[in-house]
Design an enzyme around this catalytic site. Structure first.
Site, mmCIF file in Angstrom:
data_model
loop_
_atom_site.group_PDB
_atom_site.id
_atom_site.type_symbol
_atom_site.label_atom_id
_atom_site.label_comp_id
_atom_site.label_asym_id
_atom_site.label_seq_id
_atom_site.Cartn_x
_atom_site.Cartn_y
_atom_site.Cartn_z
ATOM 1 N N ASP A 190 -3.114 1.416 6.673
ATOM 2 C CA ASP A 190 -4.481 0.864 6.640
ATOM 3 C C ASP A 190 -5.081 1.863 7.471
ATOM 4 O OD1 ASP A 190 -4.010 -1.115 4.833
ATOM 5 O OD2 ASP A 190 -3.740 -2.416 6.632
ATOM 6 N N HIS A 230 -3.492 -7.559 6.490
ATOM 7 C CA HIS A 230 -2.828 -6.339 5.666
ATOM 8 C C HIS A 230 -3.041 -6.472 4.111
ATOM 9 C CE1 HIS A 230 -0.773 -2.666 5.052
ATOM 10 N NE2 HIS A 230 0.490 -3.236 4.384
#
Length: 350
Positions: A181, A208
């Site tokens: 990410d 996530h």
């Protein structure tokens, strides 16, 4: 949530990703570590194993899977580095694969396919993670366990509950790998603003998956202004980047190569910290007693024993505060789903 106004970038010596330092002889032999990859023959496991084989910080690389790991091991063992590779296949060899490990990476699990959410992966991957972490508890209880298998929001709580059941739990040593990410955020912002992506750092917090992925664009380094439409579009793309890859591969796979790179970068940071390098920081998803959530992703200061501390959230913008509020239900549900699964798993295994 704003109670840790840390100046994050002052603690980070460089935001340039830790690329492979092939051929380095600067590290003493007593500083090289033993690393295991569980799920080494998969789409993430194979390129991750390759990248780890190139690192002078690793002495022994243990590659495990339920099938095909011997082939992966033979293949990467031909690369001319000092890392010693040994492959293991099947449950009967799992214990040997884990003995003496300093770092265990778990990318094992079924891949995400087109139209599949991370939640669809839950039952299969949850069982795989529970089985593998149980083996870690028995054979390398002091190792750092890096969870890559999705859904990370749930599999990290599962791993924690398993280690607790074996009385070897250390909250500093179970970390969900959210590095991809962070790398995506840097790449997309750099593309949008004409910056060098290797010099961009965007903290990504919360979780996530889906709406739990929250890039802190107000804390980007170097500082860059964003209009509201830019904030909306970048946040959306960072959150949905996995789907972007799945769709581009037309159902033939998910984000494997970029995830392998992210996991390798995370691994090198862990190994740096284990060797005493000060100021080593990566974002990660961990048990979070300092927030209102049981688990939460923040920038983490890493040390010789794993996570030294969470750097915290810094000064959030109004927009980011709203994103956290909107993510509460999803994140809490993910966490509780993992904890509930672990309880059921443990009740059946006793």
């Amino acid at each position: 949530m704003n109670k840790t106004p840390a100046r994050l970038m002052s603690l980070i010596p460089s935001v340039t990703p830790k690329l492979i330092r092939h051929g380095s002889t600067s590290l003493q032999s007593n500083k090289v570590k033993k690393v295991a990859v569980l799920g080494a023959s998969g789409g993430i496991g194979q390129p991750l194993s390759l990248l780890l084989k190139l690192s002078p910080m690793i002495s022994n690389l243990s590659l495990y899977d339920i099938q095909h790991a011997k082939g992966v091991g033979a293949d990467v063992s031909h690369i001319e580095t000092r890392v010693k590779v040994k492959a293991y296949v099947g449950n009967d060899e799992l214990a040997d694969a884990l003995k003496g490990m300093d770092l265990v990476l778990i990318p094992a699990g079924v891949p995400r396919k087109s139209g599949m959410t991370r939640d669809d992966l839950f039952i299969t991957n949850a069982t795989i993670v529970a089985d593998l972490v149980s083996a870690c508890a028995k054979n390398c209880p002091r190792a750092i366990i890096a969870i890559i298998a999705n859904p990370v929001n749930s599999t990290v709580p599962i791993a924690s509950e398993i280690m607790k059941a074996y009385n070897v739990y250390d909250e500093k040593k179970i970390i969900g790998v959210t590095t991809l990410d962070v790398l995506r955020a840097a790449t997309f912002v750099a593309e949008a603003k004409g910056l060098d992506s290797t010099r961009v750092f965007v903290p990504v917090i919360c979780g996530h998956s889906g709406n739990t992925i929250i890039p802190l664009l107000s804390q980007i380094s170097p500082p860059v202004p964003f209009s509201q439409p830019e904030l909306d579009s970048l946040t959306y793309r960072i959150r949905n980047a996995g789907t972007e890859v799945v769709e581009a591969k037309a159902g033939a796979g998910c984000a494997t190569l970029s995830m392998a790179h992210a996991a390798a970068r995370f691994s090198f940071s862990i190994l740096d910290a284990l060797n005493g390098k000060a100021g080593t920081i990566e974002c990660g998803y961990i048990a979070s007693p300092e927030t209102e959530f049981k688990y939460f992703a923040t920038p983490l200061l890493l040390g010789r024993n794993g996570v030294e501390k969470s750097i915290g959230l810094g000064n959030l913008s109004e927009y980011e505060t709203k994103l956290i509020e909107q993510a509460k239900h999803e994140l809490n549900a993910n966490i509780e789903k993992g904890i509930d699964f672990a309880k059921q798993y443990l009740s059946k295994s006793r």
